[in-house]
Each structure stands twice: as structure tokens, then as C-alpha cells.
Design a protein around this motif. Structure first.
Motif, PDB file in Angstrom:
ATOM      1  N   TYR A 139       5.533   3.379   5.713  1.00  0.00           N
ATOM      2  CA  TYR A 139       6.051   2.164   5.098  1.00  0.00           C
ATOM      3  C   TYR A 139       7.528   2.280   4.738  1.00  0.00           C
ATOM      4  O   TYR A 139       8.187   1.270   4.453  1.00  0.00           O
ATOM      5  N   LEU A 140       8.036   3.505   4.715  1.00  0.00           N
ATOM      6  CA  LEU A 140       9.448   3.713   4.405  1.00  0.00           C
ATOM      7  C   LEU A 140      10.313   3.755   5.658  1.00  0.00           C
ATOM      8  O   LEU A 140      11.535   3.883   5.572  1.00  0.00           O
ATOM      9  N   GLU A 141       9.695   3.655   6.821  1.00  0.00           N
ATOM     10  CA  GLU A 141      10.438   3.722   8.078  1.00  0.00           C
ATOM     11  C   GLU A 141      11.437   2.577   8.211  1.00  0.00           C
ATOM     12  O   GLU A 141      12.495   2.716   8.798  1.00  0.00           O
ATOM     13  N   SER A 142      11.071   1.417   7.663  1.00  0.00           N
ATOM     14  CA  SER A 142      11.961   0.251   7.741  1.00  0.00           C
ATOM     15  C   SER A 142      11.593  -0.724   6.638  1.00  0.00           C
ATOM     16  O   SER A 142      10.479  -0.680   6.091  1.00  0.00           O
ATOM     17  N   ALA A 143      12.533  -1.612   6.330  1.00  0.00           N
ATOM     18  CA  ALA A 143      12.251  -2.641   5.331  1.00  0.00           C
ATOM     19  C   ALA A 143      11.164  -3.582   5.832  1.00  0.00           C
ATOM     20  O   ALA A 143      10.400  -4.141   5.037  1.00  0.00           O
ATOM     21  N   THR A 144      11.077  -3.761   7.151  1.00  0.00           N
ATOM     22  CA  THR A 144      10.029  -4.617   7.722  1.00  0.00           C
ATOM     23  C   THR A 144       8.655  -4.011   7.471  1.00  0.00           C
ATOM     24  O   THR A 144       7.721  -4.712   7.062  1.00  0.00           O
ATOM     25  N   ALA A 145       8.511  -2.692   7.703  1.00  0.00           N
ATOM     26  CA  ALA A 145       7.230  -2.022   7.461  1.00  0.00           C
ATOM     27  C   ALA A 145       6.867  -2.085   5.980  1.00  0.00           C
ATOM     28  O   ALA A 145       5.710  -2.320   5.623  1.00  0.00           O
ATOM     29  N   PHE A 146       7.856  -1.887   5.112  1.00  0.00           N
ATOM     30  CA  PHE A 146       7.621  -1.949   3.666  1.00  0.00           C
ATOM     31  C   PHE A 146       7.183  -3.363   3.280  1.00  0.00           C
ATOM     32  O   PHE A 146       6.204  -3.555   2.555  1.00  0.00           O
ATOM     33  N   HIS A 147       7.927  -4.353   3.775  1.00  0.00           N
ATOM     34  CA  HIS A 147       7.603  -5.744   3.473  1.00  0.00           C
ATOM     35  C   HIS A 147       6.201  -6.095   3.944  1.00  0.00           C
ATOM     36  O   HIS A 147       5.440  -6.777   3.243  1.00  0.00           O
ATOM     37  N   ASP A 148       5.844  -5.641   5.139  1.00  0.00           N
ATOM     38  CA  ASP A 148       4.521  -5.959   5.685  1.00  0.00           C
ATOM     39  C   ASP A 148       3.407  -5.369   4.819  1.00  0.00           C
ATOM     40  O   ASP A 148       2.340  -5.981   4.671  1.00  0.00           O
ATOM     41  N   SER A 149       3.652  -4.193   4.238  1.00  0.00           N
ATOM     42  CA  SER A 149       2.641  -3.604   3.356  1.00  0.00           C
ATOM     43  C   SER A 149       2.482  -4.441   2.088  1.00  0.00           C
ATOM     44  O   SER A 149       1.370  -4.625   1.579  1.00  0.00           O
ATOM     45  N   MET A 150       3.600  -4.961   1.569  1.00  0.00           N
ATOM     46  CA  MET A 150       3.549  -5.833   0.396  1.00  0.00           C
ATOM     47  C   MET A 150       2.840  -7.152   0.730  1.00  0.00           C
ATOM     48  O   MET A 150       2.003  -7.640  -0.034  1.00  0.00           O
ATOM     49  N   GLU A 151       3.181  -7.695   1.874  1.00  0.00           N
ATOM     50  CA  GLU A 151       2.586  -8.964   2.308  1.00  0.00           C
ATOM     51  C   GLU A 151       1.078  -8.821   2.477  1.00  0.00           C
ATOM     52  O   GLU A 151       0.304  -9.706   2.092  1.00  0.00           O
ATOM     53  N   LEU A 179       1.781  11.794  -9.989  1.00  0.00           N
ATOM     54  CA  LEU A 179       1.763  10.337 -10.000  1.00  0.00           C
ATOM     55  C   LEU A 179       0.724   9.786 -10.977  1.00  0.00           C
ATOM     56  O   LEU A 179       0.925   8.750 -11.603  1.00  0.00           O
ATOM     57  N   ALA A 180      -0.396  10.502 -11.100  1.00  0.00           N
ATOM     58  CA  ALA A 180      -1.491  10.035 -11.961  1.00  0.00           C
ATOM     59  C   ALA A 180      -1.346  10.504 -13.401  1.00  0.00           C
ATOM     60  O   ALA A 180      -2.225  10.235 -14.227  1.00  0.00           O
ATOM     61  N   ALA A 181      -0.244  11.173 -13.734  1.00  0.00           N
ATOM     62  CA  ALA A 181      -0.071  11.715 -15.089  1.00  0.00           C
ATOM     63  C   ALA A 181      -0.005  10.646 -16.177  1.00  0.00           C
ATOM     64  O   ALA A 181      -0.607  10.810 -17.245  1.00  0.00           O
ATOM     65  N   LEU A 194       0.527   2.569  -4.184  1.00  0.00           N
ATOM     66  CA  LEU A 194       1.615   3.372  -4.744  1.00  0.00           C
ATOM     67  C   LEU A 194       1.660   4.758  -4.101  1.00  0.00           C
ATOM     68  O   LEU A 194       2.738   5.260  -3.769  1.00  0.00           O
ATOM     69  N   TRP A 195       0.500   5.365  -3.929  1.00  0.00           N
ATOM     70  CA  TRP A 195       0.437   6.679  -3.293  1.00  0.00           C
ATOM     71  C   TRP A 195       1.026   6.616  -1.886  1.00  0.00           C
ATOM     72  O   TRP A 195       1.833   7.448  -1.491  1.00  0.00           O
ATOM     73  N   ASP A 196       0.625   5.617  -1.117  1.00  0.00           N
ATOM     74  CA  ASP A 196       1.105   5.480   0.264  1.00  0.00           C
ATOM     75  C   ASP A 196       2.607   5.246   0.324  1.00  0.00           C
ATOM     76  O   ASP A 196       3.305   5.809   1.174  1.00  0.00           O
ATOM     77  N   LEU A 197       3.132   4.429  -0.591  1.00  0.00           N
ATOM     78  CA  LEU A 197       4.554   4.085  -0.557  1.00  0.00           C
ATOM     79  C   LEU A 197       5.451   5.248  -0.965  1.00  0.00           C
ATOM     80  O   LEU A 197       6.579   5.362  -0.482  1.00  0.00           O
ATOM     81  N   LEU A 198       4.964   6.103  -1.850  1.00  0.00           N
ATOM     82  CA  LEU A 198       5.822   7.130  -2.440  1.00  0.00           C
ATOM     83  C   LEU A 198       5.809   8.461  -1.685  1.00  0.00           C
ATOM     84  O   LEU A 198       6.569   9.366  -2.026  1.00  0.00           O
ATOM     85  N   ASP A 230      16.964   3.333   0.757  1.00  0.00           N
ATOM     86  CA  ASP A 230      16.849   2.038   0.083  1.00  0.00           C
ATOM     87  C   ASP A 230      15.399   1.765  -0.301  1.00  0.00           C
ATOM     88  O   ASP A 230      15.091   1.368  -1.434  1.00  0.00           O
ATOM     89  N   MET A 231      14.482   1.940   0.655  1.00  0.00           N
ATOM     90  CA  MET A 231      13.085   1.598   0.418  1.00  0.00           C
ATOM     91  C   MET A 231      12.409   2.594  -0.518  1.00  0.00           C
ATOM     92  O   MET A 231      11.504   2.225  -1.273  1.00  0.00           O
ATOM     93  N   GLN A 232      12.842   3.846  -0.513  1.00  0.00           N
ATOM     94  CA  GLN A 232      12.334   4.805  -1.490  1.00  0.00           C
ATOM     95  C   GLN A 232      12.716   4.376  -2.902  1.00  0.00           C
ATOM     96  O   GLN A 232      11.916   4.497  -3.843  1.00  0.00           O
ATOM     97  N   THR A 233      13.935   3.869  -3.051  1.00  0.00           N
ATOM     98  CA  THR A 233      14.396   3.390  -4.360  1.00  0.00           C
ATOM     99  C   THR A 233      13.558   2.211  -4.825  1.00  0.00           C
ATOM    100  O   THR A 233      13.193   2.116  -5.997  1.00  0.00           O
ATOM    101  N   VAL A 234      13.232   1.300  -3.907  1.00  0.00           N
ATOM    102  CA  VAL A 234      12.402   0.143  -4.248  1.00  0.00           C
ATOM    103  C   VAL A 234      10.997   0.601  -4.631  1.00  0.00           C
ATOM    104  O   VAL A 234      10.406   0.098  -5.597  1.00  0.00           O
ATOM    105  N   ALA A 235      10.432   1.567  -3.891  1.00  0.00           N
ATOM    106  CA  ALA A 235       9.095   2.077  -4.192  1.00  0.00           C
ATOM    107  C   ALA A 235       9.051   2.718  -5.578  1.00  0.00           C
ATOM    108  O   ALA A 235       8.088   2.546  -6.338  1.00  0.00           O
ATOM    109  N   LYS A 236      10.100   3.454  -5.935  1.00  0.00           N
ATOM    110  CA  LYS A 236      10.155   4.092  -7.249  1.00  0.00           C
ATOM    111  C   LYS A 236      10.283   3.050  -8.362  1.00  0.00           C
ATOM    112  O   LYS A 236       9.750   3.236  -9.463  1.00  0.00           O
ATOM    113  N   LEU A 237      10.984   1.953  -8.081  1.00  0.00           N
ATOM    114  CA  LEU A 237      11.064   0.866  -9.055  1.00  0.00           C
ATOM    115  C   LEU A 237       9.682   0.247  -9.263  1.00  0.00           C
ATOM    116  O   LEU A 237       9.297  -0.078 -10.397  1.00  0.00           O
TER     117      LEU A 237
END
Length: 304
Positions: free
Chosen positions: A256-268, A229-231, A246-250, A204-211
Motif C-alpha cells: 500500500y506504500l508503493e504509490s499514493a494510488t495503492a494507498f488510496h485504493d486501500s482507504m477506498e 503497535l498494540a502497546a 493499520l498493521w498492513d499500512l505501517l 510521503d505515504m509512510q508519513t500519512v500512515a503514521k498520522l
């Protein structure tokens, strides 16, 4: 579908809803824009535009069950959301339900703005802050989905995400297609089930990161190396902090992909960092300076 236009439905609450326009649909339901009738007990709702989701006839028992469970899913998702400063709610609210010919219907608040798939097709590159806002809000919803329902979202599509430009907020619709629960029925989580859940949550979180990448770069992720990624040409135009995020998320091994909480915290953290440092404001100020230089040069050529 057009034959339903003008039809007036009576909900269990006693309120009526006149179908005004067909909005779309799929294999389970058709969705209409409707108007709340004058019989509604809440005066503030009378005449308000809503979405009516009508079940298609001939559905099997399991599909009907998924249709009706959307109300419960939304209630549980709402319970896991923090109060958001966004003008538009991040999720629809179910106001009413009822029976109709061939099935039943749900009455929901109407998502404002435009579906994200339309905006993506236009090829407009998103402002960093707006893209960050959208993904930050989306991560709040996934955090609630994973922690409150222990499920993953099987119908994740840009067309289910509405972006309202004036309020800078999203509304995610269509919640009747989820995975099975990754929690066992007796309240304890078996290790094999938990492992399956962790894999699904990460996907799920990989899909969000790609979006996120697609919003900022205008194209799908072509590969996960820094060279890939830099192309896109726009990569160099992004702030250094955004490129790093972006590099870290992908990265496949990203924490950050371990859980939605970790992903959210990176965004926050990035939202808060920008609010404190004014990173986005500095970039905007630089753009304004360049525009002023251009205007001055044009005025000089005219002899003003």
C-alpha cells in the motif's frame, strides 16, 4: 503584522480586499483573513471572508518563484481530484492575485475548521470513521500530487491540514514547498530520477500512515512490530478490521506504500466495506446499548 490590519489591497481582477485579522505565517509569507469588497464582479463573492497570503519583503528570487507557483500547483492538483461529496473543498482555490509593498499577494478561499495540530494537542482520540474519512481524503490529494505533478510534499505538517467537524472534511493549505519534479524536462523519466521519486512517494505515504495511527491511538508510532503497535491501551478497542488495516499500512514492505494510488485504493476499499457491512454502525449500536443499560441501572437505583 498588526500595522497591516485595515489595509485594503487591489487585486489584478479589480476587486479589493480589506485585511481584517492576522492568521499566521512563516518565513515566506503572512496570512490574513480578509473581506472581499463591493467592487467584485461576482455578486456572490462580495463580503465573503477569504485568506490573503502576502509575500514577505526581501525574499530571494527562488523563494519568490515558489510563492507564485502555488497558484499553478493548486490548479494542477485540482485537475487530478475526483469530485468529492465533502462540503468543504479539499484544497484552497486561488481567486485573485496582486502586487503589494515589498512583494505580492494571493487571494484564496478560506479553510474552514481547525488545524489538525491543535486537535492533536488536545489529546482527543478520534472516531474510527472520522479518522478514516480524513486519511481517505488526504490520500486523494497525494494521488493527484504524485501523478499530476510528479512531486512530493516537503511541508507536510498537521498544522497545514484543516479539519471541519460539521462537514467531516479537510482542506490542506500551503503548497509552495514541494520537491523538484521527478520527471525529466523532455517528458521522459530517467530511471535514476524515477527511483528517487518512488522513494519520495513512499516516504510521503509512510508519513500519512503514521498520522492515521496517531489519530486513532493518540501517540506516535513507537515501533513497527505487532507488540509495539498494540502497546497503547486503545488498540484493543479498535475493530479488528481497523487493527488489520493499520498493521498492513505501517509495514515497511507494505504494498500500500508503493504509490499514493495503492494507498488510496486501500482507504477506498475500507470506506466501501464499512458502508456495506455496517461495521462502524454495529460498534455504535453496541455503545448505545451500553448507555441504555447504564440509564436503566441509574433509574432502578432511584426507584423510578
Amino acid at each position: 503584522m498588526d500595522s497591516a490590519i485595515g489595509l485594503e489591497l487591489k487585486g489584478k481582477s479589480g476587486s479589493s480586499y480589506r485585511l481584517d485579522r492576522f492568521l499566521g505565517g512563516g518565513q515566506t509569507a503572512s496570512v490574513y483573513r480578509a473581506t472581499v469588497g463591493a467592487s467584485d464582479k461576482n455578486p456572490e463573492r462580495r463580503g465573503v471572508a477569504v485568506a490573503v497570503k502576502m509575500m514577505l519583503p526581501g525574499l530571494d528570487t527562488e523563494t519568490q518563484r515558489r510563492f507564485w507557483q502555488e497558484e499553478t500547483v493548486l490548479v494542477r492538483l485540482w485537475s487530478g481530484l475526483e469530485k468529492s461529496p465533502a462540503t468543504q473543498p479539499l484544497l484552497p482555490e486561488v481567486w485573485d492575485s496582486g502586487d503589494s509593498i515589498g512583494g505580492g499577494f494571493l487571494v484564496m478561499t478560506l479553510a474552514q475548521g481547525r488545524p489538525l495540530d491543535e486537535l492533536l494537542r488536545e489529546g482527543i482520540l478520534w472516531d474510527e470513521l472520522d479518522a478514516l474519512r480524513l486519511i481517505h481524503q488526504l490520500s486523494q490529494i497525494f494521488r493527484s500530487l504524485h501523478s499530476n505533478l510528479q512531486r512530493s510534499y516537503l511541508d507536510f505538517q498537521p498544522r497545514n491540514i484543516f479539519w471541519d467537524g460539521p462537514s467531516r472534511s479537510i482542506c490542506v493549505i500551503d503548497w509552495n514547498l514541494l520537491s523538484r519534479s521527478y520527471q525529466s524536462s523532455d517528458g521522459t523519466t530517467a530511471e535514476s530520477l524515477a527511483a528517487e521519486g518512488r522513494r519520495a512517494y513512499r516516504q510521503d505515504m509512510q508519513t500519512v500512515a503514521k498520522l492515521f495511527y496517531r489519530l486513532l491511538l493518540g501517540q506516535e508510532v513507537g515501533g513497527l512490530s505487532l507488540l509495539d503497535l498494540a502497546a497503547p491501551a486503545r488498540w484493543k478497542e479498535l475493530t479488528q478490521s481497523m487493527r488489520r488495516l493499520l498493521w498492513d499500512l505501517l509495514q515497511p514492505s507494505s504494498e500500500y506504500l508503493e504509490s499514493a494510488t495503492a494507498f488510496h485504493d486501500s482507504m477506498e476499499a475500507e470506506v466501501n466495506r464499512r458502508a456495506l457491512s455496517g461495521d462502524g454502525l454495529l460498534k455504535q449500536a453496541a455503545e448505545i446499548v451500553e448507555k441504555i443499560k447504564g440509564l436503566d441501572a441509574a433509574a432502578t437505583r432511584r426507584g423510578d
